[in-house]
Design an enzyme around this catalytic site. Structure first.
Site, PDB file in Angstrom:
ATOM      1  N   HIS A 116     -23.337  -1.246  36.318  1.00  0.00           N
ATOM      2  CA  HIS A 116     -22.723  -2.253  35.455  1.00  0.00           C
ATOM      3  C   HIS A 116     -22.626  -3.620  36.124  1.00  0.00           C
ATOM      4  CE1 HIS A 116     -20.679   1.202  33.057  1.00  0.00           C
ATOM      5  NE2 HIS A 116     -21.871   0.908  32.569  1.00  0.00           N
ATOM      6  N   CYS A 152     -26.515 -26.931  34.984  1.00  0.00           N
ATOM      7  CA  CYS A 152     -26.617 -27.566  33.656  1.00  0.00           C
ATOM      8  C   CYS A 152     -25.264 -27.981  33.111  1.00  0.00           C
ATOM      9  CB  CYS A 152     -27.299 -26.601  32.668  1.00  0.00           C
ATOM     10  SG  CYS A 152     -26.243 -25.223  32.158  1.00  0.00           S
TER      11      CYS A 152
HETATM   12  C1  BV8 Z   1     -24.462   0.108  25.506  1.00  0.00           C
HETATM   13  C2  BV8 Z   1     -18.325  -3.530  33.658  1.00  0.00           C
HETATM   14  C3  BV8 Z   1     -26.169  -0.330  23.928  1.00  0.00           C
HETATM   15  C4  BV8 Z   1     -17.489  -4.669  33.172  1.00  0.00           C
HETATM   16  C5  BV8 Z   1     -17.949  -1.704  32.070  1.00  0.00           C
HETATM   17  C6  BV8 Z   1     -19.198   5.496  20.695  1.00  0.00           C
HETATM   18  C7  BV8 Z   1     -19.691   6.591  21.395  1.00  0.00           C
HETATM   19  C8  BV8 Z   1     -20.486   6.433  22.526  1.00  0.00           C
HETATM   20  C9  BV8 Z   1     -20.779   5.149  23.010  1.00  0.00           C
HETATM   21  C10 BV8 Z   1     -20.263   4.078  22.330  1.00  0.00           C
HETATM   22  C11 BV8 Z   1     -19.488   4.232  21.187  1.00  0.00           C
HETATM   23  N1  BV8 Z   1     -19.131   2.989  20.756  1.00  0.00           N
HETATM   24  C12 BV8 Z   1     -19.676   2.063  21.597  1.00  0.00           C
HETATM   25  C13 BV8 Z   1     -20.364   2.717  22.529  1.00  0.00           C
HETATM   26  C14 BV8 Z   1     -21.103   2.125  23.614  1.00  0.00           C
HETATM   27  C15 BV8 Z   1     -20.171   1.684  24.718  1.00  0.00           C
HETATM   28  C16 BV8 Z   1     -19.168   2.759  25.100  1.00  0.00           C
HETATM   29  O1  BV8 Z   1     -19.501   3.704  25.793  1.00  0.00           O
HETATM   30  N2  BV8 Z   1     -17.912   2.575  24.641  1.00  0.00           N
HETATM   31  C17 BV8 Z   1     -16.864   3.546  24.957  1.00  0.00           C
HETATM   32  C18 BV8 Z   1     -15.548   2.816  25.164  1.00  0.00           C
HETATM   33  C19 BV8 Z   1     -16.783   4.557  23.828  1.00  0.00           C
HETATM   34  N3  BV8 Z   1     -21.046   1.435  25.836  1.00  0.00           N
HETATM   35  C20 BV8 Z   1     -21.618   0.231  25.967  1.00  0.00           C
HETATM   36  O2  BV8 Z   1     -21.409  -0.716  25.242  1.00  0.00           O
HETATM   37  C21 BV8 Z   1     -22.655   0.135  27.084  1.00  0.00           C
HETATM   38  N4  BV8 Z   1     -23.832  -0.451  26.553  1.00  0.00           N
HETATM   39  O3  BV8 Z   1     -24.170   1.143  24.978  1.00  0.00           O
HETATM   40  O4  BV8 Z   1     -25.458  -0.689  25.102  1.00  0.00           O
HETATM   41  C22 BV8 Z   1     -27.276  -1.254  23.942  1.00  0.00           C
HETATM   42  C23 BV8 Z   1     -28.533  -0.770  24.288  1.00  0.00           C
HETATM   43  C24 BV8 Z   1     -29.574  -1.651  24.287  1.00  0.00           C
HETATM   44  C25 BV8 Z   1     -29.359  -3.001  23.961  1.00  0.00           C
HETATM   45  C26 BV8 Z   1     -28.087  -3.473  23.641  1.00  0.00           C
HETATM   46  C27 BV8 Z   1     -27.038  -2.595  23.626  1.00  0.00           C
HETATM   47  C28 BV8 Z   1     -22.191  -0.767  28.208  1.00  0.00           C
HETATM   48  C29 BV8 Z   1     -20.869  -0.285  28.736  1.00  0.00           C
HETATM   49  C30 BV8 Z   1     -20.525  -1.056  30.010  1.00  0.00           C
HETATM   50  C31 BV8 Z   1     -19.132  -1.619  29.945  1.00  0.00           C
HETATM   51  N5  BV8 Z   1     -18.792  -2.225  31.222  1.00  0.00           N
HETATM   52  N6  BV8 Z   1     -17.691  -2.252  33.269  1.00  0.00           N
HETATM   53  C32 BV8 Z   1     -16.202  -4.820  33.960  1.00  0.00           C
HETATM   54  O5  BV8 Z   1     -15.959  -4.056  34.918  1.00  0.00           O
HETATM   55  O6  BV8 Z   1     -15.443  -5.736  33.601  1.00  0.00           O
HETATM   56  S1  BV8 Z   1     -17.175  -0.268  31.672  1.00  0.00           S
HETATM   57  C33 BV8 Z   1     -15.982   0.173  32.783  1.00  0.00           C
HETATM   58  O7  BV8 Z   1     -15.213   1.219  32.224  1.00  0.00           O
HETATM   59  C34 BV8 Z   1     -16.498   0.810  34.053  1.00  0.00           C
HETATM   60  O8  BV8 Z   1     -17.641   0.160  34.555  1.00  0.00           O
HETATM   61  C35 BV8 Z   1     -16.767   2.238  33.700  1.00  0.00           C
HETATM   62  O9  BV8 Z   1     -18.093   2.429  33.262  1.00  0.00           O
HETATM   63  C36 BV8 Z   1     -15.900   2.432  32.482  1.00  0.00           C
HETATM   64  C37 BV8 Z   1     -14.937   3.578  32.686  1.00  0.00           C
HETATM   65  O10 BV8 Z   1     -14.140   3.261  33.752  1.00  0.00           O
HETATM   66  P1  BV8 Z   1     -13.941   4.287  34.971  1.00  0.00           P
HETATM   67  O11 BV8 Z   1     -14.727   3.771  36.112  1.00  0.00           O
HETATM   68  O12 BV8 Z   1     -14.183   5.694  34.576  1.00  0.00           O
HETATM   69  O13 BV8 Z   1     -12.415   4.031  35.237  1.00  0.00           O
HETATM   70  P2  BV8 Z   1     -11.185   4.571  34.362  1.00  0.00           P
HETATM   71  O14 BV8 Z   1     -10.028   3.703  34.699  1.00  0.00           O
HETATM   72  O15 BV8 Z   1     -11.585   4.762  32.943  1.00  0.00           O
HETATM   73  O16 BV8 Z   1     -10.969   6.016  34.971  1.00  0.00           O
HETATM   74  C38 BV8 Z   1     -10.636   6.157  36.333  1.00  0.00           C
HETATM   75  C39 BV8 Z   1     -10.747   7.638  36.626  1.00  0.00           C
HETATM   76  O17 BV8 Z   1     -10.459   7.849  37.997  1.00  0.00           O
HETATM   77  C40 BV8 Z   1      -9.749   8.464  35.835  1.00  0.00           C
HETATM   78  O18 BV8 Z   1     -10.404   9.608  35.323  1.00  0.00           O
HETATM   79  C41 BV8 Z   1      -8.706   8.867  36.898  1.00  0.00           C
HETATM   80  O19 BV8 Z   1      -8.172  10.155  36.631  1.00  0.00           O
HETATM   81  C42 BV8 Z   1      -9.542   8.902  38.124  1.00  0.00           C
HETATM   82  N7  BV8 Z   1      -8.830   8.645  39.381  1.00  0.00           N
HETATM   83  C43 BV8 Z   1      -7.796   7.789  39.617  1.00  0.00           C
HETATM   84  N8  BV8 Z   1      -7.492   7.821  40.931  1.00  0.00           N
HETATM   85  C44 BV8 Z   1      -8.363   8.686  41.529  1.00  0.00           C
HETATM   86  C45 BV8 Z   1      -9.207   9.226  40.537  1.00  0.00           C
HETATM   87  N9  BV8 Z   1     -10.183  10.115  40.816  1.00  0.00           N
HETATM   88  C46 BV8 Z   1     -10.328  10.505  42.106  1.00  0.00           C
HETATM   89  N10 BV8 Z   1      -9.556  10.040  43.111  1.00  0.00           N
HETATM   90  C47 BV8 Z   1      -8.566   9.139  42.867  1.00  0.00           C
HETATM   91  N11 BV8 Z   1      -7.822   8.682  43.880  1.00  0.00           N
END
Ligand code: BV8
Length: 249
Positions: A116, A152
């Site tokens: 990402h 720009c």
């Molecule tokens: C795309 C960068 C198409 C930015 C990020 C419906 C169904 C399926 C998909 C979709 C849908 N509706 C829309 C979509 C697509 C969408 C998507 O998936 N939405 C979700 C919300 C449903 N995806 C997209 O839009 C992607 N692109 O599909 O494009 C396309 C194709 C061609 C042309 C044009 C378009 C792009 C998605 C990228 C978004 N960008 N990040 C930024 O950082 O600002 S996402 C961001 O959140 C992260 O990068 C990561 O990917 C995501 C999830 O975060 P996590 O890293 O998992 O963190 P989180 O806080 O959620 O969880 C932490 C975990 O750690 C927890 O489980 C916790 O228990 C655990 N934890 C905590 N402490 C510990 C631990 N584990 C171990 N040890 C510890 N100590």
């Protein structure tokens, strides 16, 4: 359980690891969906989008500048260190990270695939002819919000993939190549964002032994071969001890 897994992580194993915000939690970096993950009650899905940036670039940059300021005071933790050691030790090792914080690189991990992008890179939102495709800008804090393109005068944007934006085709290809592996570990991710969340399932379909490391169960947990519940920094440390000192108990 860790002993058996350590045995699978033998020197000739092809290993692929996918990480999420959970591996940076021990460094004090807020996760997206954790208790302190929200920012001013905004959800990432509402701020990390081209539409939000177009509508209110100042608000979106205030969020990214805030995250960059936090990150500039944080260091890699034991989870990053172990993965960096594996990236140097194993001949066939790939780290794919969803994190944009740069901590894997700062820990010395070799050839990280930034699925990402990077919060430390920016690009001109006009894609102007005077600017490179993207460039490193570690200014913290930005003196002016939203920051401007030096070439720009238009706006620059964070070098990350927003919701609704596609993954870089070269990144996608390199990630897909890494799914042909013996072991796929998914570490510290809620497994709710696609296409990143689909990688482990594709790896399993191709015959990989799949392992999840997380403090809680996720939608992927019951589909994988092994789900290890606990902090990544402790579990990866425990694994490393059993790999480097097989008599470790
Ligand atoms: C795309 C960068 C198409 C930015 C990020 C419906 C169904 C399926 C998909 C979709 C849908 N509706 C829309 C979509 C697509 C969408 C998507 O998936 N939405 C979700 C919300 C449903 N995806 C997209 O839009 C992607 N692109 O599909 O494009 C396309 C194709 C061609 C042309 C044009 C378009 C792009 C998605 C990228 C978004 N960008 N990040 C930024 O950082 O600002 S996402 C961001 O959140 C992260 O990068 C990561 O990917 C995501 C999830 O975060 P996590 O890293 O998992 O963190 P989180 O806080 O959620 O969880 C932490 C975990 O750690 C927890 O489980 C916790 O228990 C655990 N934890 C905590 N402490 C510990 C631990 N584990 C171990 N040890 C510890 N100590």
């Amino acid at each position: 359980m860790l002993v058996q897994l350590a045995r699978r992580l033998h020197p000739d194993a092809r290993i692929t690891v996918l990480t999420g915000a959970g591996v940076s939690a021990a460094s004090g970096v807020p996760t997206f969906r954790g208790p302190n993950g929200l920012w001013k009650n905004f959800r990432p899905e509402s701020l990390a989008t081209p539409e939000a940036f177009h509508r209110d670039p100042k608000l979106v940059w205030e969020w990214y500048d805030w995250r960059r300021q936090i990150l500039s005071t944080k260091k890699p933790n034991r989870a990053h260190e172990v993965l960096a050691a594996w990236s140097r030790r194993y001949r066939d090792f790939t780290l794919i990270t969803q994190n944009v914080d740069g901590l894997h690189e700062r820990a010395g991990t070799r050839n990280v695939i930034r699925f990402h992008g990077s919060i430390w890179e920016v690009l001109c939102s006009n894609n102007c002819s005077g600017s490179p495709a993207r460039w490193l800008d570690e200014t913290v804090p930005f003196p002016e919000i939203p920051p401007k393109c030096p070439h720009c005068g238009g706006l620059i944007r964070p070098g990350v993939v927003w919701f609704g934006e596609g993954i870089d085709p070269d990144v996608m290809r390199r990630s897909a190549d890494a799914l042909d592996c013996d072991i796929f570990l998914t570490v510290g991710t809620s497994a709710v964002v696609y296409p990143a969340a689909s990688l482990v399932h594709e790896a399993k379909a191709r015959g990989a032994y799949t392992v999840e490391v997380n403090v809680e169960s996720t939608p992927a947990s019951r589909l994988l071969d092994l789900a290890l519940q606990g902090p990544a920094e402790e579990i990866l440390h425990g694994l490393e001890c059993r790999i480097t000192r097989p008599s470790y108990t």
